[in-house]
Write an enzyme that holds these catalytic residues in place. Sequence first.
Site, PDB file in Angstrom:
ATOM      1  N   PHE A  88       0.801  -1.226   0.000  1.00 55.50           N
ATOM      2  CA  PHE A  88       0.000   0.000   0.000  1.00 55.50           C
ATOM      3  C   PHE A  88       0.838   1.283   0.000  1.00 55.50           C
ATOM      4  O   PHE A  88       0.400   2.313   0.511  1.00 55.50           O
ATOM      5  CB  PHE A  88      -0.987   0.006   1.180  1.00 55.50           C
ATOM      6  N   ARG A 132      -1.373   4.399  -0.521  1.00 56.79           N
ATOM      7  CA  ARG A 132      -2.428   4.298  -1.543  1.00 56.79           C
ATOM      8  C   ARG A 132      -3.205   5.616  -1.697  1.00 56.79           C
ATOM      9  O   ARG A 132      -3.823   6.089  -0.744  1.00 56.79           O
ATOM     10  CB  ARG A 132      -3.386   3.196  -1.119  1.00 56.79           C
ATOM     11  N   PHE A 148      -1.714   8.457  -2.457  1.00 59.47           N
ATOM     12  CA  PHE A 148      -0.585   9.383  -2.521  1.00 59.47           C
ATOM     13  C   PHE A 148      -1.003  10.845  -2.366  1.00 59.47           C
ATOM     14  O   PHE A 148      -0.747  11.684  -3.221  1.00 59.47           O
ATOM     15  CB  PHE A 148       0.116   9.181  -3.882  1.00 59.47           C
ATOM     16  N   GLY A 162      -1.335 -11.998 -21.899  1.00 57.02           N
ATOM     17  CA  GLY A 162      -0.214 -12.668 -22.571  1.00 57.02           C
ATOM     18  C   GLY A 162      -0.678 -13.722 -23.538  1.00 57.02           C
ATOM     19  O   GLY A 162      -0.107 -13.923 -24.612  1.00 57.02           O
ATOM     20  N   VAL A 169      -3.135 -13.708 -25.524  1.00 59.33           N
ATOM     21  CA  VAL A 169      -3.472 -13.148 -26.839  1.00 59.33           C
ATOM     22  C   VAL A 169      -2.632 -11.884 -27.042  1.00 59.33           C
ATOM     23  O   VAL A 169      -3.117 -10.810 -27.311  1.00 59.33           O
ATOM     24  CB  VAL A 169      -4.976 -12.841 -26.947  1.00 59.33           C
ATOM     25  N   GLU A 187      -5.841   2.554  -6.758  1.00 64.11           N
ATOM     26  CA  GLU A 187      -5.800   3.681  -5.835  1.00 64.11           C
ATOM     27  C   GLU A 187      -7.103   4.478  -5.713  1.00 64.11           C
ATOM     28  O   GLU A 187      -7.473   4.871  -4.623  1.00 64.11           O
ATOM     29  CB  GLU A 187      -4.682   4.640  -6.274  1.00 64.11           C
TER      30      GLU A 187
END
Length: 1213
Positions: free
Chosen positions: A767, A881, A883, A1020, A1022, A1144
């Site tokens: 976090f 989290r 910020f 990944g 596809v 966030e």
Amino acid sequence: MLLSYLRERLRLTGTKYGCGGGGCGACTVMVSRYQPSTKTILHYSANACLLPVCQLQGAAVTTVEGIGNTKTRVHPVQERIAKAHGSQCGFCTPGMVMSMYTLLRNKPQPNMEDITEALGGNLCRCTGYRPIVDGCKTFSQESNCCQANGNGAGCCLNGDSSPQRSENELPPQLFDQEDLLPLDPTQDLIFPPELILMAETEPQVSQLFRGDRMVWVSPVSLEELIQLKTSHPQAPLVMGNTNIGPDIKFKGAWHPIIISPTRVQELFKVTKTPQGVCIGAGCSLSVVKALLEGLVQEIPEEKTEIYRSLLQQLGNLGGQQIRNVATIGGNIVSAYPNSDLNPVFAAGNCILNVASKSEQEILLNKDFFVGFGKTSLKPDEVVLSVFIPVSRQGEFMRAFRQAPRKENALATVTTGMRVMFTEGSSVVKELSIYYGGVGPCTVSATKTCAAVIGRKWDEQTLSEAYTQLLDEISLSPSHPGGQVEFRRSLTLSLLFKFNLQMLHKLWEMVWTGSLFAQLVAYLHLKNLHHYTGTFLKYQSGDDPVGRPIMHRSAISQATGEAVYCDDIPKMEGELHLVLVTSTRPHAKILDIDISEALQVPGVVDVITSKDIPGKKFRTFMYVAVPQVSCVGHMVCAVVADTRNQAKRGAAVVKIGYEDLPGPVFTVEEAIEKQSFFLPKRMIEQGNVDEAFDKVDHIYEGAIRLGGQEHFYMETQSMVVVPSGEERELKVYLSCQHPTYAQESIAETLGIPSNRVSCHVKRVGGAFGGKVTKTSIIACITSVAAWKTGRAVRCVLERGEDMLITGARHPVLGKHKVGFMNNGRIMAADLHYYANSGNTADESLLVIEKILLHLDNAYNVPNLRGRSVACKTNLPSNTAFRGFGVPQSMLVTENMINDVAMMLGCNAEEVRGKINMYKEVSLTHYKFEFDPKNLLRCWDECKEKSDYDRRRKSIGQFNQQNRWKKRGMATIPIKFDIFCVCVSVRQAASLVHIYKDGSVLVSHGGTEMGQGIHTKMQQVGIVFSHLKQEGQPYAYYTYGACCSEVEVDCLTGDYRTVRTDIVMDIGRSINPSVDIGQIEGAFIQGLGLYTMEELKFSPSGVLYTRGPSQYKIPAVCDIPLQFNVYLLSGSDNPHAIYSSKGIGEPVLFLGSSVFFAIKDAVAASRVEAGMVGPFTLDSPATPERTCLACNTPFTQKIPASKQGSFQPWALNIP
Ligand SMILES: Cc1cc2nc3c(=O)[nH]c(=O)nc-3n(C[C@H](O)[C@H](O)[C@H](O)COP(=O)(O)OP(=O)(O)OC[C@H]3O[C@@H](n4cnc5c(N)ncnc54)[C@H](O)[C@@H]3O)c2cc1C
Ligand code: FES
Ligand code: FES
């Protein structure tokens, strides 16, 4: 303790360390014992961190490894929690699994109450609990009814709750319940027959274990126990070890001899008589609870007043793991000032049977409790049992408690109240009132009772009783624990609650019932919830993108096989590092005497800043000789063969200090002394000063927002291994930013970065708290490994982690707002003061982000923001989290709320209709965007939450109820997924595709529960569809959230009745992962804005250093109804597969609960004749909420004169 035995000796690392004090449940195991008398096997969950191994003679312990694994067979509990997406970082998961597994061993078809009770002692910081409960719920045979509003309007049973779905939406199934493994009890491990044989045939003999520093004696007969206690009166009796254990661990208590009478049968005897029940002092609180529940069913209701009061308290006392081991005798003798049971025992005239050389009966009354943790028992006396009488005709009893969290939290104030009326009248014959939490021990309101006895129970008598009580129970304004006004008002309001219930009893025949009915309804709200998700059908069936695919490690996390940093096996010659930190907030270090530490057996070295071979700047903030600037500032580190030896060594390092003048703790002090990290920041659009001249109204207000501890379940952990060649180091760590750690270590050691390889397998929650702080500690650990040439492990204990590593920045926000009569805001001037602590860390980025988000969703033509990072003598705060955004936007929303209150109009109108961005606009930092989806989220949220209808019914509810108020708030969010710092916007990965088709991806991202590897695998598969154009991450995530709460104005307690969230997250790559992030972030935000409080002493010492003092949301805090909707038809050309960042933004939406509480408080204030804006600081704890409600009881409490006393805690920010 069993936990270290399992992890270190047996290498069974599935059982986790989260707190070491019984408060988090990460270490839950199942203990099974055979009972020869009944020939039954008792299974119960317990916290391994408090379970002495010496007490486990004859018991079988089942750990998470024992119930299933990926190599043989996964247990259905493990599978279902994993498949229901109940495991994100997974660190709490084995504990959750074991709590649920134990429940199923005892009750294969549990109901919802059983499930929430079983999980009540387990904390999770990631998921928000809903998916865990969903997984567990699959074992329940109860209907899947949403039970919204107690089956009233809005409930699915009334056909109300299913929203209309359009054709292109799939049913809201996040996991398929069809193909789950069936629960087959025959597959469970059997209780070892040799233990049954042993219990049946082998005579019990006393045991003695001798360690280096203590002796453990376990007698088997009462006679032997009394003899032992007579010869060693100071030796404690360890029963559940839930008091003694934490005292030894956290307060440094040491006992050369410990007596453990858990095998003395006399302490477990239960005798039922017509007069009452006599319960052996050794019975666990769970056994007592079950016994009383049985008695309440068996005997006439009027005889069970005391039993029901005890049950009321037992339901909320600790978590189930605690109740399963903590004993009734231990609880009484521990004499906690806020014990829940002692006020009830005392008011209920209960009697202790006590034995030393002779036996005697002691009345459990005010004379029994003599001080903090002290009773009138003599040191050699043993409590044999407690007698609880049945209640008599005309006798009534109630118990109440108010705690920082509804469950698993020691009470702020707790009480037992008993009254006996003269037959056929309302004249009081006996009255007994005891409180906990208002003094050093359980206290009696003797004078108040005396003033009431002999009089009629009526308004006049009671009003005099309040006055008497106020006089009798007074607390010093510096009372330890603080909350003085709140505690005093609770003594009155809890008596008032008692009064309401007694009036009902007295006048049952003529009583209209309305008030009493309200209280009952409040207590019986069911903790159930459901969600509704909508996913688009836009792909072929085998395309995994957009599917709710399970977290790829969820199963191994649930089986305990997933490897976290401290699960890495011990290396040859490995050392443990323990940090020594400053006890002064601002001082010069005169000398560091390590001589005694070096004498401690096992201690190998003490590392100081002199040992740093390279640049000190990565650690200079911390290895700060010769000056310290906060309590918790790292000074040096002790390395030893074992952790305990290093701890012992650290305890005897002597640091000579010379205090420096004037430490700064609050932002007010920082402003006064101009103590800032520069530069200050400012942003402006339009002409604010000019606009203020042209508006109809100007209002100035402020709000304080406290910090928030990350409380990742896995504490800071690392192992540094010198590779023995070319000065290389391998560093295994739990970290969000391995590159930063690599650079820091290399510079600290003065070696090239390519000599340091950092490995992060997974992180047990972070976090934001595992970016800079982990790197700093890793540097110190690397210096130790470098100097000693040996592998060094550093795993912080919870208390150390909370003390050292800082938290979210607390902020003081001030606003001046100019607006028109219709609520249109024309000008706003906002100031933000962030408390950064003693180093800049990332504070300058945080205050920048604060300014970039201060508009939230509103188009304010003239807008100015100024922010500054205040340098204080508190531990350095860091990224968390969001910020800075959750702080920034709270100030903005508070301003909007003030505007609505000034005008006396609906806050949602001021938000959505009047001030929200409506068309393609430029933000105050000139970023063009289209708010279409913001408006869609807002409108959809209002529609799905049935806002208008519910707003009306809330008005009606509030008119009809004096002491409970409902409130509702809808909050929008526009969150910029665009990191302002260029260096952290870069990413690289190395993809290996092997000949067999398997793929290995090395990258700089870290898996901390957010499912990065799961999503990577989904896209990944596809890979060729990947868009590689556009402007990465320069976009907004939008959302809106409506929450409704019900507040008990008498106590400030609240419950989130319902929450509806609509989020625009583009096209979700994995709806289950994204919904998990939404719910988890929302609950973390709910914690930030309504519960979590960091408290510091007047000299800057952090008091709140564990789950016992710092409350994060638990399973009891999730909204009763929780709906999450993903906005359909949203696209995002700037990110992979049109997805959007979601980790966030949603945290801020937890503030909808804050503003809903404020709305309810406003309704209460209206009844006290108070209208207009008022200040409610964050978090809106029960204390702040209750005091803001301004009831007749809070009004009676005289405020202590500021400056005339030293408060127990600082008012941070
Ligand atoms: C996480 C957590 C949450 C908690 N929450 C609550 C809560 O909400 N409300 C609440 O009221 N309490 C709470 N407690 C406190 C808990 O209830 C007590 O610690 C517990 O009841 C003590 O019992 P024990 O058997 O564990 O005592 P121990 O720790 O084994 O012993 C405690 C003390 O009692 C003495 N003692 C024990 N038995 C006897 C006896 N028969 N005769 C004489 N002396 C004896 C011992 O000598 C020792 O001094 C909590 C504790 C924890 C760890
Ligand atoms: S580690 Fe045991 S309860 Fe937290
Ligand atoms: S999944 Fe529960 S703490 Fe991370």
